[in-house]
Design an enzyme around this catalytic site. Structure first.
Site, PDB file in Angstrom:
ATOM      1  N   LYS A   1       0.348 -36.304 -18.289  1.00 35.92           N
ATOM      2  CA  LYS A   1       0.232 -37.563 -17.550  1.00 35.92           C
ATOM      3  C   LYS A   1      -0.777 -38.490 -18.230  1.00 35.92           C
ATOM      4  CE  LYS A   1      -1.162 -39.354 -13.069  1.00 35.92           C
ATOM      5  NZ  LYS A   1      -1.473 -39.098 -11.665  1.00 35.92           N
TER       6      LYS A   1
ATOM      7  N   GLU B   1      -6.328 -29.405 -24.050  1.00 36.72           N
ATOM      8  CA  GLU B   1      -5.455 -28.269 -24.370  1.00 36.72           C
ATOM      9  C   GLU B   1      -4.130 -28.769 -24.951  1.00 36.72           C
ATOM     10  OE1 GLU B   1      -7.024 -28.745 -21.538  1.00 36.72           O
ATOM     11  OE2 GLU B   1      -7.939 -26.879 -20.810  1.00 36.72           O
TER      12      GLU B   1
ATOM     13  N   GLY C   1      -0.276 -35.022 -10.863  1.00 37.85           N
ATOM     14  CA  GLY C   1       0.193 -34.021 -11.825  1.00 37.85           C
ATOM     15  C   GLY C   1       0.922 -32.867 -11.147  1.00 37.85           C
ATOM     16  N   ARG C   2       0.347 -32.360 -10.064  1.00 37.53           N
ATOM     17  CA  ARG C   2       0.941 -31.182  -9.405  1.00 37.53           C
ATOM     18  C   ARG C   2       2.142 -31.539  -8.544  1.00 37.53           C
ATOM     19  NH1 ARG C   2      -4.191 -32.341  -8.022  1.00 37.53           N
ATOM     20  NH2 ARG C   2      -4.676 -32.971  -5.892  1.00 37.53           N
TER      21      ARG C   2
ATOM     22  N   GLU D   1      -5.403 -26.910  -5.743  1.00 38.86           N
ATOM     23  CA  GLU D   1      -5.970 -28.118  -6.347  1.00 38.86           C
ATOM     24  C   GLU D   1      -5.942 -29.257  -5.324  1.00 38.86           C
ATOM     25  OE1 GLU D   1      -5.905 -29.023 -10.860  1.00 38.86           O
ATOM     26  OE2 GLU D   1      -4.347 -30.316 -10.064  1.00 38.86           O
TER      27      GLU D   1
ATOM     28  N   HIS E   1       4.516  -2.201  -4.621  1.00 35.85           N
ATOM     29  CA  HIS E   1       3.995  -1.032  -5.335  1.00 35.85           C
ATOM     30  C   HIS E   1       2.653  -1.333  -5.984  1.00 35.85           C
ATOM     31  CE1 HIS E   1       7.622   1.344  -4.726  1.00 35.85           C
ATOM     32  NE2 HIS E   1       8.233   0.165  -4.759  1.00 35.85           N
TER      33      HIS E   1
ATOM     34  N   LYS F   1     -14.493 -29.299 -17.656  1.00 35.83           N
ATOM     35  CA  LYS F   1     -13.967 -29.974 -18.859  1.00 35.83           C
ATOM     36  C   LYS F   1     -15.118 -30.590 -19.649  1.00 35.83           C
ATOM     37  CE  LYS F   1      -9.610 -31.668 -16.890  1.00 35.83           C
ATOM     38  NZ  LYS F   1      -8.861 -32.886 -16.573  1.00 35.83           N
TER      39      LYS F   1
END
Ligand code: F6P
Length: 550
Positions: free
Chosen positions: A211, A217, A273-274, A359, A390, A514
């Protein structure tokens, strides 16, 4: 009373009524609630689109539900919801509208931001994405050497990765199997290293999803991918145009990176973003499943949007899920919420929901900046159900903590399985139903004794039960159903944020890390003196350099 004329949540009479009601309920057991009301299983259900929700195995009565709805009324959930759909700037700390719902609005809808209808732009981008996706799928889009694309590598992180990666996995049965679609997110070079294994640069398309187009990253990985491409092709920068596209709101940064903005698919600052995988951020997914199925998915989102906007509170599924979460978090001290899909294709669904929920609602000050005096978002966790059984279900059944859970399952297996493998589906779903039953009703000491178990073993084999679950059942995991599921959770998160009076659409909490990472990096690489390092971190950095041989 705050600036919006709203009482502090915990001072509202509705909140206090819920607290009293909780005391009155005491140790009520689901066994008693079901015994007292033969119609409970039928009544405590709600339908939205293709989703059928059974919430009867929750620790609620008619009175609880009434009080929770009154709380939502007093907290102004409906008003905030309508303001969101109208395009008002309800993300106050970033001064932005919150309009992911406009991404799935029909072509003729009108949704205005600052007096401008944004729907035509949404559809213009969708149309461009469709044309591009078709060109890649049909082999018309040729790489620098004229060869068609066989591999698509999506580079992004957070919302620019989790959504498309989750949906690609979920809809794998609908993907073009000739295309190899991979996702890279981690700045750990091994992520890209593994993703590039076996790929031919001449046939690889990189989709750089960001965005802001400033995320370290993503830009780092995209730069390394560009180097890999150009050295692999033995070509100059001119090769980038055929092998790199960008999904972003930031044309300037895209251009600065070296991607021609004609190869950019845009979205807007009113898409968080999410909340973005149904925007241009979904391009890799669209290439994989094709534009028609992508649009089916958008239709699914829209079905739940409309439901959330118009269904009465008693039948409003996102409202209900949101309120149940508030009930457990604040009145049962539940710290977490498990999402347990009984579908291997939903293996990334909970990871996706972690960003969506945590978030959004991992906040501890209200909209006015005052500390909240109530619990906000839970820890969301989970993996596909049978595998979880399990691993950690022991704690769900017999641990000391209350973990409310959603069990998600489908009546039909996905298309394409052999009859033998499709035949396993009943066993899969039998597990879902069995777990819901065991969690709710447990096994009493008397029942254990009746099986002839030795007395000293009885406490170990007794299940208290009373562990709440909501079962979400759909006919099959189709693109539309996936859209419905995601929108259901998006709006659930919205409801909770609205009641808690927090801004669910900012994410200031990820900024500090960050900034500090940028500050610390020179200490690692050059041994630079970094001001303000605490003693522990400074010692760790020194040890790291030592181990690294620097
Ligand atoms: O983690 C913070 C965050 O800003 C997320 O909200 C976002 O989804 C992610 O980083 C990636 O951001 P971008 O799409 O701008 O690269």
């Amino acid at each position: 009373m705050n600036a919006e004329g709203r009482d502090r949540l915990d001072r509202m009479p509705q909140w206090q009524a819920l607290a009293r009601h909780r005391e009155e309920l005491g140790e009520v057991h689901l066994r008693d609630l079901f015994a007292a009301d033969p119609g409970r299983a039928e009544r405590y259900t709600v339908r939205v689109g293709d989703l059928y929700l059974d919430y009867s195995k929750n620790l609620v009565t008619d009175e609880t539900l009434r009080l929770l709805r009154e709380l939502a009324g007093a907290a102004g959930v409906a008003g905030l919801r309508d303001a969101m759909f109208r395009g008002e700037r309800i993300n106050t700390t970033e001064d932005r509208a919150v309009l992911h719902t406009a991404l799935r609005a029909p072509r003729d809808a009108v949704v205005e931001v600052d007096g401008e209808n944004v729907v035509p732009a949404v559809h213009a981008v969708l149309d461009r994405m469709s044309a591009f996706a078709e060109a890649v799928r049909s082999g018309k889009w040729a790489g620098h050497t004229g060869r068609p694309v066989r591999a698509v590598v999506n580079i992004g992180i957070g919302g620019s990765d989790l959504g498309p990666a989750m949906a690609y996995e979920a809809l794998r049965a609908y993907t073009d199997r000739k295309l190899d679609v991979r996702f890279v997110s981690n700045v750990d070079g091994s992520d890209l290293h593994e993703a590039l294994q076996g790929l031919d640069p001449a046939e690889t398309l990189f989709v750089v999803a960001s965005k802001t187009f400033t995320t370290i990253e993503t830009i780092t990985n995209a730069t390394s991918a560009k180097d890999w491409l150009l050295s692999g092709l033995g070509a100059g920068k001119e090769a980038v145009a055929k092998h790199f596209v960008a999904l972003s709101t930031n044309a300037e940064a895209v251009e600065a990176f070296g991607i021609d903005t004609t190869n950019m698919f845009e979205f807007w600052d009113w898409v968080g973003g999410r909340y973005s995988y149904d925007s241009a951020i979904g391009l890799s997914l669209m290439i994989a499943i094709g534009p028609d199925r992508f649009r089916e998915m958008l239709d699914g989102f829209r079905t739940v949007d409309e439901h959330f906007r118009t269904a009465p509170p008693e039948e409003n599924a996102p409202l209900l899920l949101g309120l149940l979460g508030i009930w457990y978090g604040s009145f049962f001290d539940a710290q977490s919420h498990a999402v347990l899909p009984y579908s291997h294709y939903l293996s990334k669904f909970t990871a996706y929901l972690q960003q969506l929920d945590m978030e959004s609602n991992g906040k501890s000050v209200d909209r006015q900046g005052e500390p909240v005096a109530w619990q906000t978002g839970p820890v969301v966790w989970g993996t596909p159900g049978t595998n979880g059984q399990h691993a950690y279900f022991q704690l769900l059944h017999q641990g000391t903590r209350l973990v409310p859970a959603d069990l998600i399952g489908f009546a039909r297996p996905v298309p394409g399985l052999s009859p033998e493998l499709a035949g396993q589906h009943d066993l899969l779903m039998a597990n879902l139903f069995a777990q819901g039953q065991a969690l709710a009703f447990g096994k009493t000491a008397e029942e254990v004794r009746a099986e002839g178990v030795a007395e000293e073993q009885v406490p170990h084999r007794t299940f208290r039960g009373n562990r709440p679950t909501t079962t979400i059942l759909a006919s099959g995991l189709t693109p539309s159903v996936l859209g419905q599921l995601v929108a259901l959770y998006e709006h659930k998160v919205f409801v909770q944020g609205a009641v808690w009076d927090i801004d669910s659409f900012d994410q200031w909490g990820v900024e500090l890390g960050k900034v500090l990472a940028k500050r610390v990096e020179p200490a690692l690489t050059e041994g630079a003196e970094v001001e303000g390092l605490d003693a522990s971190t400074a010692a760790l950095v020194a040890r790291y350099r030592d181990l690294r041989g620097r």
